[in-house]
Design a protein around this motif. Structure first.
Motif, PDB file in Angstrom:
ATOM      1  N   THR A 183       0.829  -1.206   0.000  1.00  0.00           N
ATOM      2  CA  THR A 183       0.000   0.000   0.000  1.00  0.00           C
ATOM      3  C   THR A 183       0.856   1.246   0.000  1.00  0.00           C
ATOM      4  O   THR A 183       0.588   2.214  -0.711  1.00  0.00           O
ATOM      5  CB  THR A 183      -0.905   0.019   1.244  1.00  0.00           C
ATOM      6  OG1 THR A 183      -1.742  -1.136   1.200  1.00  0.00           O
ATOM      7  CG2 THR A 183      -1.790   1.250   1.250  1.00  0.00           C
ATOM      8  N   THR A 215      -4.683  16.830  -1.979  1.00  0.00           N
ATOM      9  CA  THR A 215      -4.856  15.390  -1.868  1.00  0.00           C
ATOM     10  C   THR A 215      -5.690  15.044  -0.643  1.00  0.00           C
ATOM     11  O   THR A 215      -5.317  15.390   0.476  1.00  0.00           O
ATOM     12  CB  THR A 215      -3.485  14.689  -1.785  1.00  0.00           C
ATOM     13  OG1 THR A 215      -2.740  15.011  -2.968  1.00  0.00           O
ATOM     14  CG2 THR A 215      -3.642  13.177  -1.698  1.00  0.00           C
ATOM     15  N   LEU A 261       1.842   9.224   5.813  1.00  0.00           N
ATOM     16  CA  LEU A 261       0.850   9.695   4.840  1.00  0.00           C
ATOM     17  C   LEU A 261       0.938  11.213   4.681  1.00  0.00           C
ATOM     18  O   LEU A 261       0.817  11.745   3.582  1.00  0.00           O
ATOM     19  CB  LEU A 261      -0.555   9.269   5.258  1.00  0.00           C
ATOM     20  CG  LEU A 261      -0.800   7.752   5.208  1.00  0.00           C
ATOM     21  CD1 LEU A 261      -2.159   7.413   5.819  1.00  0.00           C
ATOM     22  CD2 LEU A 261      -0.724   7.225   3.780  1.00  0.00           C
ATOM     23  N   MET A 279      -7.112  11.986   1.530  1.00  0.00           N
ATOM     24  CA  MET A 279      -6.912  10.552   1.759  1.00  0.00           C
ATOM     25  C   MET A 279      -8.040  10.013   2.633  1.00  0.00           C
ATOM     26  O   MET A 279      -8.270  10.517   3.725  1.00  0.00           O
ATOM     27  CB  MET A 279      -5.564  10.297   2.426  1.00  0.00           C
ATOM     28  CG  MET A 279      -4.378  10.631   1.524  1.00  0.00           C
ATOM     29  SD  MET A 279      -2.822   9.966   2.202  1.00  0.00           S
ATOM     30  CE  MET A 279      -1.648  10.594   0.965  1.00  0.00           C
ATOM     31  N   GLU A 317     -15.707  10.528  -1.577  1.00  0.00           N
ATOM     32  CA  GLU A 317     -14.929  10.499  -2.812  1.00  0.00           C
ATOM     33  C   GLU A 317     -15.593  11.381  -3.869  1.00  0.00           C
ATOM     34  O   GLU A 317     -14.923  12.162  -4.556  1.00  0.00           O
ATOM     35  CB  GLU A 317     -14.808   9.044  -3.302  1.00  0.00           C
ATOM     36  CG  GLU A 317     -13.773   8.875  -4.382  1.00  0.00           C
ATOM     37  CD  GLU A 317     -13.510   7.415  -4.726  1.00  0.00           C
ATOM     38  OE1 GLU A 317     -13.929   6.518  -3.958  1.00  0.00           O
ATOM     39  OE2 GLU A 317     -12.896   7.176  -5.789  1.00  0.00           O
ATOM     40  N   GLU A 363       1.057   6.579  -6.824  1.00  0.00           N
ATOM     41  CA  GLU A 363      -0.240   7.133  -7.221  1.00  0.00           C
ATOM     42  C   GLU A 363      -0.254   8.651  -7.006  1.00  0.00           C
ATOM     43  O   GLU A 363      -0.698   9.407  -7.881  1.00  0.00           O
ATOM     44  CB  GLU A 363      -1.357   6.454  -6.413  1.00  0.00           C
ATOM     45  CG  GLU A 363      -2.735   6.729  -6.976  1.00  0.00           C
ATOM     46  CD  GLU A 363      -3.827   5.891  -6.302  1.00  0.00           C
ATOM     47  OE1 GLU A 363      -3.502   4.906  -5.613  1.00  0.00           O
ATOM     48  OE2 GLU A 363      -5.009   6.243  -6.479  1.00  0.00           O
ATOM     49  N   LYS A 393      -0.483  11.404 -10.075  1.00  0.00           N
ATOM     50  CA  LYS A 393      -1.580  12.373 -10.099  1.00  0.00           C
ATOM     51  C   LYS A 393      -1.053  13.811 -10.070  1.00  0.00           C
ATOM     52  O   LYS A 393      -1.643  14.707 -10.666  1.00  0.00           O
ATOM     53  CB  LYS A 393      -2.545  12.114  -8.941  1.00  0.00           C
ATOM     54  CG  LYS A 393      -3.419  10.888  -9.207  1.00  0.00           C
ATOM     55  CD  LYS A 393      -4.408  10.595  -8.095  1.00  0.00           C
ATOM     56  CE  LYS A 393      -5.371   9.484  -8.534  1.00  0.00           C
ATOM     57  NZ  LYS A 393      -6.177   8.960  -7.411  1.00  0.00           N
ATOM     58  N   LYS A 426      -4.751  -3.597   4.535  1.00  0.00           N
ATOM     59  CA  LYS A 426      -3.589  -4.148   3.846  1.00  0.00           C
ATOM     60  C   LYS A 426      -2.333  -3.322   4.093  1.00  0.00           C
ATOM     61  O   LYS A 426      -1.267  -3.652   3.596  1.00  0.00           O
ATOM     62  CB  LYS A 426      -3.854  -4.165   2.325  1.00  0.00           C
ATOM     63  CG  LYS A 426      -4.853  -5.210   1.891  1.00  0.00           C
ATOM     64  CD  LYS A 426      -4.915  -5.255   0.369  1.00  0.00           C
ATOM     65  CE  LYS A 426      -6.153  -6.028  -0.089  1.00  0.00           C
ATOM     66  NZ  LYS A 426      -6.546  -5.653  -1.451  1.00  0.00           N
ATOM     67  N   SER A 427      -2.461  -2.206   4.789  1.00  0.00           N
ATOM     68  CA  SER A 427      -1.317  -1.296   4.882  1.00  0.00           C
ATOM     69  C   SER A 427      -0.432  -1.676   6.051  1.00  0.00           C
ATOM     70  O   SER A 427      -0.647  -2.656   6.752  1.00  0.00           O
ATOM     71  CB  SER A 427      -1.796   0.138   5.015  1.00  0.00           C
ATOM     72  OG  SER A 427      -2.097   0.402   6.354  1.00  0.00           O
ATOM     73  N   SER A 428       0.557  -0.832   6.274  1.00  0.00           N
ATOM     74  CA  SER A 428       1.636  -1.244   7.156  1.00  0.00           C
ATOM     75  C   SER A 428       1.263  -1.253   8.631  1.00  0.00           C
ATOM     76  O   SER A 428       2.013  -1.792   9.429  1.00  0.00           O
ATOM     77  CB  SER A 428       2.865  -0.389   6.907  1.00  0.00           C
ATOM     78  OG  SER A 428       2.511   0.882   6.479  1.00  0.00           O
ATOM     79  N   VAL A 438      -8.039  12.097  -4.904  1.00  0.00           N
ATOM     80  CA  VAL A 438      -8.554  11.294  -3.798  1.00  0.00           C
ATOM     81  C   VAL A 438      -7.815   9.970  -3.763  1.00  0.00           C
ATOM     82  O   VAL A 438      -7.676   9.305  -4.792  1.00  0.00           O
ATOM     83  CB  VAL A 438     -10.056  11.014  -3.968  1.00  0.00           C
ATOM     84  CG1 VAL A 438     -10.598  10.281  -2.744  1.00  0.00           C
ATOM     85  CG2 VAL A 438     -10.819  12.300  -4.203  1.00  0.00           C
ATOM     86  N   LEU A 439      -7.323   9.598  -2.611  1.00  0.00           N
ATOM     87  CA  LEU A 439      -6.709   8.282  -2.447  1.00  0.00           C
ATOM     88  C   LEU A 439      -7.438   7.514  -1.363  1.00  0.00           C
ATOM     89  O   LEU A 439      -7.609   8.022  -0.244  1.00  0.00           O
ATOM     90  CB  LEU A 439      -5.230   8.405  -2.065  1.00  0.00           C
ATOM     91  CG  LEU A 439      -4.308   8.650  -3.255  1.00  0.00           C
ATOM     92  CD1 LEU A 439      -4.130  10.141  -3.462  1.00  0.00           C
ATOM     93  CD2 LEU A 439      -2.987   7.967  -3.079  1.00  0.00           C
ATOM     94  N   ASN A 440      -7.862   6.317  -1.706  1.00  0.00           N
ATOM     95  CA  ASN A 440      -8.449   5.437  -0.714  1.00  0.00           C
ATOM     96  C   ASN A 440      -7.344   4.534  -0.169  1.00  0.00           C
ATOM     97  O   ASN A 440      -6.812   3.704  -0.888  1.00  0.00           O
ATOM     98  CB  ASN A 440      -9.549   4.586  -1.347  1.00  0.00           C
ATOM     99  CG  ASN A 440     -10.696   5.434  -1.842  1.00  0.00           C
ATOM    100  OD1 ASN A 440     -11.181   6.305  -1.117  1.00  0.00           O
ATOM    101  ND2 ASN A 440     -11.123   5.216  -3.079  1.00  0.00           N
ATOM    102  N   ILE A 441      -6.985   4.756   1.085  1.00  0.00           N
ATOM    103  CA  ILE A 441      -5.914   3.961   1.682  1.00  0.00           C
ATOM    104  C   ILE A 441      -6.545   2.704   2.284  1.00  0.00           C
ATOM    105  O   ILE A 441      -7.414   2.803   3.150  1.00  0.00           O
ATOM    106  CB  ILE A 441      -5.173   4.758   2.770  1.00  0.00           C
ATOM    107  CG1 ILE A 441      -4.728   6.123   2.224  1.00  0.00           C
ATOM    108  CG2 ILE A 441      -3.997   3.967   3.316  1.00  0.00           C
ATOM    109  CD1 ILE A 441      -3.720   6.071   1.124  1.00  0.00           C
ATOM    110  N   ASP A 442      -6.115   1.578   1.792  1.00  0.00           N
ATOM    111  CA  ASP A 442      -6.679   0.320   2.292  1.00  0.00           C
ATOM    112  C   ASP A 442      -5.945  -0.054   3.578  1.00  0.00           C
ATOM    113  O   ASP A 442      -4.910  -0.692   3.566  1.00  0.00           O
ATOM    114  CB  ASP A 442      -6.520  -0.770   1.228  1.00  0.00           C
ATOM    115  CG  ASP A 442      -7.342  -1.992   1.599  1.00  0.00           C
ATOM    116  OD1 ASP A 442      -7.661  -2.151   2.794  1.00  0.00           O
ATOM    117  OD2 ASP A 442      -7.670  -2.775   0.702  1.00  0.00           O
TER     118      ASP A 442
END
Lengths: 340, 340, 340
Positions: free
Chosen positions: A71, C61, C111, C63, C78, A78, A82, C95-97, C88-92
């Motif tokens: 991620t 940006t 971020l 997030m 969004e 990303e 952008k 799954k992230s750190s 726009v960023l969708n941070i999952d």
């Protein structure tokens, strides 16, 4: 063999005019090229922690092909794409048709036909980015976002940008990289970049089991002990310890590792007083690095992340420009042929 | 009954002026309309494998509603919409509130209220796109990205564009579709489009278990044997064999299928010398098609993918324009009513 | 203690000039501020169900940090951010750190360093948005998209906008909130907003197990019975019943709940004839609300969704403007200091 490998990598990365067309590894690129990348990245930084947007990739499509999840790295690409006004598509490889029995090459060709301009590739296998660059049609730029244990060149270049901006250059620097050097694509890419950019001395510090076997070939000095390894260093880069390695026999437990190799204020006393402290992130506090060091005045860890956006912008812009120049050259040759 | 079905589909797809407002199936659309779609798609192709961007959907929101996953098709719609400057949202249906017991209709109304302009719909149930188009409020355009075994009209239209660009037209063509015709929404949509566009002869080739039961009604010629079926064909379209079908009793194993129906150089010898070879992708090499055929000079498989972006741009632009024209007509009627 | 909590929340949400810089809860904000948010949201509505785009966040940006999934709320943010031209960023998060052992604070700092301007936060823990706002560096705006049982302020404000647009104001209104008040962040945020905006009377209706324990403190009137609770109300807001609660011992079964507290035409007969019917969605037909009521002439349920885009646009624009003003003030103080 080592030279020819670098030579091959260089041929694949550059067009006939010596411009970057893929960015696969720091290995095989000249000091001039690495310096150009750093200069370009610098041009996007506004000096106040902000990044200048430039619509250099407007109308172009960047596809993130992450065969292993990350991620963090995906997000930085990303954001970078952008900020250049590109359209960005995150291709979810695990759900895509490779899982339906499609070959990798077929998948790439299909994505190309969807009018991709750049593939940003993350893959668990060493050499995957080179393989993909060798398979794509000429106008697609491939950027390596980490392949196996081989290379993570944008991470290396953002580290170089950090060093150049905060130490002023490379010539007089002693740089130590600490931790699991052997399995680290970051370390490998950093070592190549530091050598090319003319660092005075490169050291690696870690337990014998995690040090590279080919260190003499790499031209680095190896230390198993922090006190001698950190003496008078100008830059100390702690690598992330992967949990999966800690669980294997290769590594002592995390507290034992910290006891021997954790980057602490105490240990840094032998380093240069204005030593730059770096880490590719995400950090394990109390494993590779003491919290007070990570958050301290010498730490550049968050600057690295910030510069990473600018470096990725630079690499995206330069590879697309290199591909466009290569195409223009081909077209002009075709036209000359027509004219005869 | 067949006619009234087509009539119904036509009424739902067109506004009062005969313009496209939804794109649900090739069935029920006139030759003029299909030709208009192809012309519009052509206008986006730059002739060098590139696509011209046009900001026709700037400020509009395209929502991808994929009730069954398809990274490939979703990506092509995402690229197409972005090339028209639309905002694109991928709604993850499996995680959304339909799984919380919300009805489909409530979900649609909610997405509409979030100011959607287009729903691109992929659904496992035949007729789902029609149902959704019948439920949405008048200003939303619905584009069918594949519903059950029923229709996959953008795939059919990109195939038509491929044929028109590479064979020049439809009138004198014999087209063979090979494989699992019965369960294929692609085949169904192609047959309707080819008939409407005036192809000379349409053939389907496959094992009896995979042929349509209503083939006479469809107006196609049926072959169980490749040698007779491929004789003198101008276009050969191999369909993808779904693994789930191969595992069922309907199909022989994949090597047995290849032995009987694989599209090979040898078998193509009876076809027209400049036969066009097509496949909706992703291909199973050595199952439906020989690698040398897929990668050979007659293969248009990657062109199809490329044209698919242009076709989707055409359909997105035309349906939105059709909805806007319909709204304008309603408003002017309201104003006239006010004036009286 | 209650006041000091509100006071704290207010201090965190406003800059030195009293402008919004985070939007964390309706609690602690003045009537003027809530009115300003509503006015700003109104300015984005075109009066025909459409939303005016304004490129106020171009180059910025946003997030989306959703620690608990909510496709619906995430999609509205969004859409809102894109209508303001933000990236726009969708941070999952899953799954992230953070799952790799990174601390929340380290993740936020990273971020930020990727040049985020706004974090839209959804979290299962009450107070998470406040905590995050207290941790981020000064220039990042934090918008609460729902935290535990604590607050869901954009939902509350879109409800306020709905009421103001359809009832004209708040002064003479009796508003009833029905259902699981105790566990509802929506109810909590609505009660604070209605009190601040000067509603005449606020009622909560539900089974004793689902009513707040601190209702006297909240200043609301409590009813366990629909007939008395709905008498003469101007606004009836049915809350969503969470399935997980229905399965627990706290609640009767869904049909029993409907029998006692379902919002039906029959029950609404005691309310004001032009009672406004609202629900935060997604609705459970036949559990909290009768279909004929949800779809009836008094229902504003879909209007709420539509206004929600405008409210989120307002909050995103205002918090970014508040951060910019705060930064400008800091810089001018620095410059003045330099000049001395």
């Amino acid at each position: 063999m080592h030279l020819s490998h670098a030579h091959q990598a260089s041929r694949l990365q550059l067009n006939d005019h010596g411009q970057l067309r893929h960015f696969l590894s720091t290995e095989g690129l000249s000091r001039e090229m690495l310096t150009t990348i750093l200069d370009r990245a610098d041009s996007f930084l506004d000096g106040h922690g902000g990044i200048r947007n430039e619509p250099l990739l407007a109308g172009r499509t960047v596809m993130n092909l992450f065969f292993e999840p990350s991620t963090r790295t995906r997000t930085t690409f990303e954001v970078a794409a952008k900020r250049l006004s590109a359209d960005v598509l995150n291709i979810d490889i695990s759900k895509s048709s490779t899982s339906k029995g499609e070959t990798l090459r077929d998948m790439l060709w299909n994505l190309e036909a969807m009018t991709a301009d750049v593939f940003v590739v993350r893959h668990g296998a060493s050499g995957a980015a080179h393989f993909i660059a060798s398979q794509v049609t000429p106008h697609i730029a491939v950027v390596n976002a980490g392949d196996g244990r081989h290379a993570h060149p944008t991470q290396a270049m953002l580290d170089m940008l950090t060093i150049r901006r905060h130490a002023g250059g490379f010539e007089n620097l002693t740089v130590a990289i600490i931790g699991d050097i052997r399995h680290s694509r970051v370390a490998r890419s950093e070592i190549h970049a530091l050598q090319t950019l003319g660092a005075k001395e490169i050291r690696v510090i870690g337990p014998r089991t995690l040090l590279p076997r080919d260190f003499e070939e790499l031209g680095v000095n190896v230390f198993e002990d922090m006190t001698t390894g950190l003496r008078d260093v100008d830059v100390a880069i702690a690598l992330r310890i992967q949990n999966e390695r800690m669980e294997s026999a290769l590594l002592p437990g995390s507290s034992e590792f910290y006891g021997l190799y954790g980057l602490t204020r105490e240990r840094l006393k032998v380093a240069s007083p204005d030593v730059l402290v770096m880490h590719p992130g995400p950090i394990n506090r109390g494993v590779e690095i003491e919290s007070e060091v990570a958050d301290g005045p010498n730490s550049l860890i968050l600057k690295q992340v910030n510069y990473g956006i600018a470096v990725r912008m630079a690499v995206l812009a330069m590879t697309v420009e290199g591909q466009l120049a290569a195409q223009a050259a081909v077209q002009s040759r075709v036209l000359e042929g027509d004219a005869q």
